[in-house]
Design a protein around this motif. Structure first.
Motif, mmCIF file in Angstrom:
data_model
loop_
_atom_site.group_PDB
_atom_site.id
_atom_site.type_symbol
_atom_site.label_atom_id
_atom_site.label_comp_id
_atom_site.label_asym_id
_atom_site.label_seq_id
_atom_site.Cartn_x
_atom_site.Cartn_y
_atom_site.Cartn_z
ATOM 1 N N TYR A 59 0.813 -1.217 0.000
ATOM 2 C CA TYR A 59 0.000 0.000 0.000
ATOM 3 C C TYR A 59 0.851 1.274 0.000
ATOM 4 O O TYR A 59 0.351 2.350 0.298
ATOM 5 C CB TYR A 59 -0.931 0.006 1.222
ATOM 6 C CG TYR A 59 -1.879 -1.155 1.223
ATOM 7 C CD1 TYR A 59 -3.032 -1.133 0.450
ATOM 8 C CD2 TYR A 59 -1.609 -2.296 1.976
ATOM 9 C CE1 TYR A 59 -3.902 -2.200 0.426
ATOM 10 C CE2 TYR A 59 -2.472 -3.379 1.958
ATOM 11 C CZ TYR A 59 -3.613 -3.324 1.189
ATOM 12 O OH TYR A 59 -4.468 -4.383 1.157
ATOM 13 N N ARG A 60 2.146 1.177 -0.354
ATOM 14 C CA ARG A 60 3.031 2.348 -0.259
ATOM 15 C C ARG A 60 2.650 3.480 -1.210
ATOM 16 O O ARG A 60 3.014 4.614 -0.968
ATOM 17 C CB ARG A 60 4.489 1.946 -0.426
ATOM 18 C CG ARG A 60 4.896 1.460 -1.783
ATOM 19 C CD ARG A 60 6.373 1.037 -1.772
ATOM 20 N NE ARG A 60 6.737 0.290 -2.958
ATOM 21 C CZ ARG A 60 6.734 -1.024 -3.054
ATOM 22 N NH1 ARG A 60 6.372 -1.749 -2.022
ATOM 23 N NH2 ARG A 60 7.089 -1.628 -4.160
ATOM 24 N N LYS B 130 -0.985 6.276 6.886
ATOM 25 C CA LYS B 130 -0.095 7.439 6.897
ATOM 26 C C LYS B 130 -0.809 8.656 7.474
ATOM 27 O O LYS B 130 -2.033 8.772 7.388
ATOM 28 C CB LYS B 130 0.398 7.757 5.489
ATOM 29 C CG LYS B 130 1.273 6.680 4.916
ATOM 30 C CD LYS B 130 1.718 7.015 3.513
ATOM 31 C CE LYS B 130 2.562 5.894 2.933
ATOM 32 N NZ LYS B 130 2.945 6.143 1.546
ATOM 33 N N THR B 131 -0.029 9.552 8.057
ATOM 34 C CA THR B 131 -0.552 10.821 8.547
ATOM 35 C C THR B 131 0.185 11.951 7.849
ATOM 36 O O THR B 131 1.334 11.804 7.450
ATOM 37 C CB THR B 131 -0.370 10.956 10.072
ATOM 38 O OG1 THR B 131 1.009 10.781 10.386
ATOM 39 C CG2 THR B 131 -1.186 9.933 10.834
ATOM 40 N N GLN C 225 3.412 10.365 6.008
ATOM 41 C CA GLN C 225 4.385 9.466 6.622
ATOM 42 C C GLN C 225 3.699 8.361 7.413
ATOM 43 O O GLN C 225 2.658 8.582 8.036
ATOM 44 C CB GLN C 225 5.303 10.229 7.583
ATOM 45 C CG GLN C 225 6.332 11.081 6.916
ATOM 46 C CD GLN C 225 7.251 11.736 7.931
ATOM 47 O OE1 GLN C 225 6.825 12.094 9.024
ATOM 48 N NE2 GLN C 225 8.502 11.892 7.573
ATOM 49 N N LEU C 226 4.346 7.202 7.388
ATOM 50 C CA LEU C 226 3.894 6.104 8.239
ATOM 51 C C LEU C 226 4.261 6.418 9.685
ATOM 52 O O LEU C 226 5.194 7.186 9.930
ATOM 53 C CB LEU C 226 4.590 4.806 7.833
ATOM 54 C CG LEU C 226 4.122 4.145 6.545
ATOM 55 C CD1 LEU C 226 5.073 3.029 6.139
ATOM 56 C CD2 LEU C 226 2.723 3.593 6.705
ATOM 57 N N PRO C 227 3.579 5.809 10.647
ATOM 58 C CA PRO C 227 4.013 5.955 12.036
ATOM 59 C C PRO C 227 5.462 5.485 12.187
ATOM 60 O O PRO C 227 5.955 4.667 11.402
ATOM 61 C CB PRO C 227 3.054 5.040 12.804
ATOM 62 C CG PRO C 227 1.867 4.911 11.923
ATOM 63 C CD PRO C 227 2.368 5.015 10.519
#
Length: 171
Positions: A39-40, A46-47, A102-104
């Motif tokens: 899922y990139r 992501k936030t 960004q991902l956590p």
């Protein structure tokens, strides 16, 4: 009294078992990060992170490319403000507002581990893990004697896995 030699297949089973236990944690991390990497190209998990940078004034679209990366294409311009896909840049003041998804923290670190290359010290771990997985592949064929029904059935599954992989590669 003569000492009985342990069969090679039994030794492989023991190594296979304990290496599997040893690698259980890293297999979990690689599996989870691999699923997340599918899922990139989406914003899944992501936030949005907004940062402001003070740049030189009057930069061109080409000058902004390394800062805004993939979102460096100017969508519109209102006065001195350039609006880009992932932020904006004020040509008069030089202030850039950059939006990034960004991902956590932990998931981002896991993804970086998964994508490590030779410029990262983590690549040794990737090589070790890859070699260990190759060992699992080949040692699975020494787990049982070829005369046993479970070995023959296992060969059907192995051929099925190879065929499925080849089919999926060309879809």
């Amino acid at each position: 009294m003569t000492k009985r030699k342990t069969p090679f297949s039994f030794q492989i089973r023991i190594i296979h078992r304990y290496l599997g236990f040893f690698l259980a944690g890293i297999m979990f991390v690689y599996a989870l990060s691999g699923i997340i990497m599918v899922y990139r190209n989406t914003d899944f998990l992501k936030t949005e992170v907004i940062t402001e940078k003070k740049l030189a004034p009057n930069l061109s679209e080409l000058d902004l490319a390394p800062i805004f990366k993939k979102g460096a294409k100017v969508i519109k311009q209102e006065g001195a403000v350039l609006y880009l896909r992932n932020g904006n840049y004020n040509q008069t003041t030089g202030v850039a507002t950059i939006k990034k998804m960004q991902l956590p923290f932990v998931l981002d670190k896991m993804e970086k581990l998964h994508k490590a290359n030779t410029s990262s010290p983590l690549y040794f771990l990737n090589i070790f893990f890859g070699v260990a997985l190759l060992f699992f592949v080949f040692s699975a064929f020494w787990m049982y004697a070829p005369k046993m029904p479970v070995f023959k059935k296992g060969m059907y599954f192995a051929v099925g896995g190879v065929l499925l992989t080849i089919i999926l590669l060309f879809i």
